[in-house]
Design an enzyme around this catalytic site. Sequence first.
Site, PDB file in Angstrom:
ATOM      1  N   CYS A   1      40.220  43.555  40.128  1.00 34.36           N
ATOM      2  CA  CYS A   1      40.142  42.103  40.134  1.00 34.36           C
ATOM      3  C   CYS A   1      41.157  41.291  40.860  1.00 34.36           C
ATOM      4  O   CYS A   1      41.137  40.245  41.164  1.00 34.36           O
ATOM      5  CB  CYS A   1      40.347  41.901  38.520  1.00 34.36           C
ATOM      6  SG  CYS A   1      41.782  42.313  37.889  1.00 34.36           S
TER       7      CYS A   1
ATOM      8  N   HIS B   1      39.929  38.488  29.585  1.00 31.68           N
ATOM      9  CA  HIS B   1      39.857  37.885  30.798  1.00 31.68           C
ATOM     10  C   HIS B   1      38.398  37.642  31.160  1.00 31.68           C
ATOM     11  O   HIS B   1      37.791  38.058  32.082  1.00 31.68           O
ATOM     12  CB  HIS B   1      40.524  38.486  31.809  1.00 31.68           C
ATOM     13  CG  HIS B   1      40.709  37.691  33.378  1.00 31.68           C
ATOM     14  ND1 HIS B   1      40.562  36.387  33.490  1.00 31.68           N
ATOM     15  CD2 HIS B   1      41.392  38.142  34.307  1.00 31.68           C
ATOM     16  CE1 HIS B   1      41.129  35.980  34.537  1.00 31.68           C
ATOM     17  NE2 HIS B   1      41.494  37.004  35.164  1.00 31.68           N
TER      18      HIS B   1
ATOM     19  N   ARG C   1      34.989  34.478  42.557  1.00 32.10           N
ATOM     20  CA  ARG C   1      35.494  33.901  41.373  1.00 32.10           C
ATOM     21  C   ARG C   1      35.091  32.227  41.592  1.00 32.10           C
ATOM     22  O   ARG C   1      34.808  31.719  40.493  1.00 32.10           O
ATOM     23  CB  ARG C   1      36.721  34.187  41.377  1.00 32.10           C
ATOM     24  CG  ARG C   1      37.271  35.424  41.049  1.00 32.10           C
ATOM     25  CD  ARG C   1      37.028  35.911  39.680  1.00 32.10           C
ATOM     26  NE  ARG C   1      37.413  34.991  38.540  1.00 32.10           N
ATOM     27  CZ  ARG C   1      38.975  34.965  38.140  1.00 32.10           C
ATOM     28  NH1 ARG C   1      39.888  35.769  38.733  1.00 32.10           N
ATOM     29  NH2 ARG C   1      39.430  33.938  37.337  1.00 32.10           N
TER      30      ARG C   1
ATOM     31  N   ASP D   1      42.325  48.006  37.536  1.00 37.38           N
ATOM     32  CA  ASP D   1      43.444  46.912  37.568  1.00 37.38           C
ATOM     33  C   ASP D   1      44.461  47.685  37.587  1.00 37.38           C
ATOM     34  O   ASP D   1      44.716  48.696  37.473  1.00 37.38           O
ATOM     35  CB  ASP D   1      42.844  46.131  36.287  1.00 37.38           C
ATOM     36  CG  ASP D   1      43.708  44.885  36.410  1.00 37.38           C
ATOM     37  OD1 ASP D   1      44.110  44.534  37.306  1.00 37.38           O
ATOM     38  OD2 ASP D   1      43.803  44.273  34.887  1.00 37.38           O
TER      39      ASP D   1
ATOM     40  N   ARG E   1      45.713  29.570  30.914  1.00 38.33           N
ATOM     41  CA  ARG E   1      46.268  31.068  30.971  1.00 38.33           C
ATOM     42  C   ARG E   1      47.395  31.247  29.882  1.00 38.33           C
ATOM     43  O   ARG E   1      48.575  30.540  30.354  1.00 38.33           O
ATOM     44  CB  ARG E   1      46.584  31.499  32.405  1.00 38.33           C
ATOM     45  CG  ARG E   1      47.118  32.633  32.845  1.00 38.33           C
ATOM     46  CD  ARG E   1      47.375  32.887  34.119  1.00 38.33           C
ATOM     47  NE  ARG E   1      46.125  33.640  34.498  1.00 38.33           N
ATOM     48  CZ  ARG E   1      45.677  34.160  35.785  1.00 38.33           C
ATOM     49  NH1 ARG E   1      46.715  34.892  36.505  1.00 38.33           N
ATOM     50  NH2 ARG E   1      44.324  34.486  35.943  1.00 38.33           N
TER      51      ARG E   1
ATOM     52  N   GLN F   1      37.012  36.343  34.828  1.00 36.82           N
ATOM     53  CA  GLN F   1      36.901  37.561  35.684  1.00 36.82           C
ATOM     54  C   GLN F   1      35.725  38.238  35.573  1.00 36.82           C
ATOM     55  O   GLN F   1      35.122  38.664  36.598  1.00 36.82           O
ATOM     56  CB  GLN F   1      38.185  38.290  35.525  1.00 36.82           C
ATOM     57  CG  GLN F   1      38.440  39.447  36.513  1.00 36.82           C
ATOM     58  CD  GLN F   1      38.426  39.051  37.986  1.00 36.82           C
ATOM     59  OE1 GLN F   1      39.398  38.421  38.080  1.00 36.82           O
ATOM     60  NE2 GLN F   1      37.721  39.397  38.815  1.00 36.82           N
TER      61      GLN F   1
HETATM   62  N1   CP Z   1      42.000  38.003  39.226  1.00 40.50           N
HETATM   63  C1   CP Z   1      42.748  36.912  38.815  1.00 40.50           C
HETATM   64  O1   CP Z   1      42.629  36.416  37.789  1.00 40.50           O
HETATM   65  O2   CP Z   1      43.644  36.613  39.646  1.00 40.50           O
HETATM   66  P1   CP Z   1      44.910  35.614  39.565  1.00 40.50           P
HETATM   67  O3   CP Z   1      46.016  36.321  38.672  1.00 40.50           O
HETATM   68  O4   CP Z   1      45.610  35.719  41.148  1.00 40.50           O
HETATM   69  O5   CP Z   1      44.320  34.399  38.924  1.00 40.50           O
HETATM   70  N1  NVA Z   2      45.728  42.858  33.796  1.00 39.85           N
HETATM   71  C1  NVA Z   2      46.240  41.905  34.741  1.00 39.85           C
HETATM   72  C2  NVA Z   2      45.039  40.998  35.333  1.00 39.85           C
HETATM   73  C3  NVA Z   2      45.464  40.019  36.228  1.00 39.85           C
HETATM   74  C4  NVA Z   2      44.539  39.103  37.003  1.00 39.85           C
HETATM   75  C5  NVA Z   2      47.262  41.034  34.203  1.00 39.85           C
HETATM   76  O1  NVA Z   2      47.023  40.858  32.836  1.00 39.85           O
HETATM   77  O2  NVA Z   2      48.191  40.777  34.756  1.00 39.85           O
END
Ligand code: CP
Ligand code: NVA
Length: 317
Positions: free
Chosen positions: A261, A126, A289, A221, A99, A129
């Site tokens: 999400c 992502h 997930r 989101d 990430r 997701q």
């Molecule tokens: N939806 C998602 O990726 O959640 P997290 O940021 O908790 O991993």
């Molecule tokens: N769009 C959000 C998704 C979190 C899972 C972010 O990047 O923070």
Amino acid sequence: MNLISICDIMVKELEEIIRNTKKIKASPRRYKNSLSGKILAMIFEKPSTRTRISFDVAMLQLGGHAIVLKKSDMQLGRGESIGDSARVLSSYVDGVMARVNKHETLVELARNSKIPVINGLSEIEHPCQIISDLFTINEVMGRLKGINIAYVGDGNNVCNSLIPGCAMLGINLTIASPRGYEPSKKILNQGIRISRKLKSRIRIVTDPKTAVRDAEVVYTDVWVSMGDEVGYKRRLNAFRGYQINKKLLGFARPDCKVMHCLPAHRGLEITDDVIDGPNSIVWIQAENRLHTQKAILVKLLNEISVYSSYKSKIILG
Ligand code: CP
Ligand code: NVA
């Protein structure tokens, strides 16, 4: 094989992952040795609950093991190059999930790895997701082709993966974002091109009411993604009117399903009564997930490794 963009997999591979998720979810114990002895390294430059825990649990339940690494715990945090780190990781573990703050980091990891690299979220995409969400829609609605989805909110990483995901499976997607917060034009155009071949429609509008009309699924989101905190107040102003609340759902089909999400900012992009209400499938979405990560890991980690010649299939920017 890498999963940095949803476009890294072919339509038939996406369908295969969705099919396998269904089998794994139905009989998880049958897969308890599927990744026996395999090790996944997970690098986090940003926080995570769902992605981190679901990948960790998925590896354990498949007979493998996961190592969670914060960038600051690694020499990467002291300036060791991504390329050098990737070469070393490749000789220890069977896959890496990261990430990252910058999507380019994933591309660089993949270029220098002989193991699969999985995008656990970047500022651009992502994919895990969205693969999971497509599984959830299929599970709940019983079909994917021809479904109408409305995405209301920020044209962010989630939206950028939703576009090609929908395009690949013949789903109709209407995005409502305020001006200046639309998804990447290049990704949108790429999605529109793919969707035309499958006779579905991807379009962008500014009015959320227009987007939710006829929608079978309404997806949202956060308005402020991780890394977008500068200009927080300006964002909140821009997104006024884009909240998923009972009033907006009044313009949608009464039986439409609501997705997010997570994490949600209750009272901003979505209200309590909607996220906790009868239209919400958010908790099934979150649970899935875990099942989808398993199908992704089984597909990627069981492939024979060769030094990667990864070329990004999404157009950055
Ligand atoms: N939806 C998602 O990726 O959640 P997290 O940021 O908790 O991993
Ligand atoms: N769009 C959000 C998704 C979190 C899972 C972010 O990047 O923070």
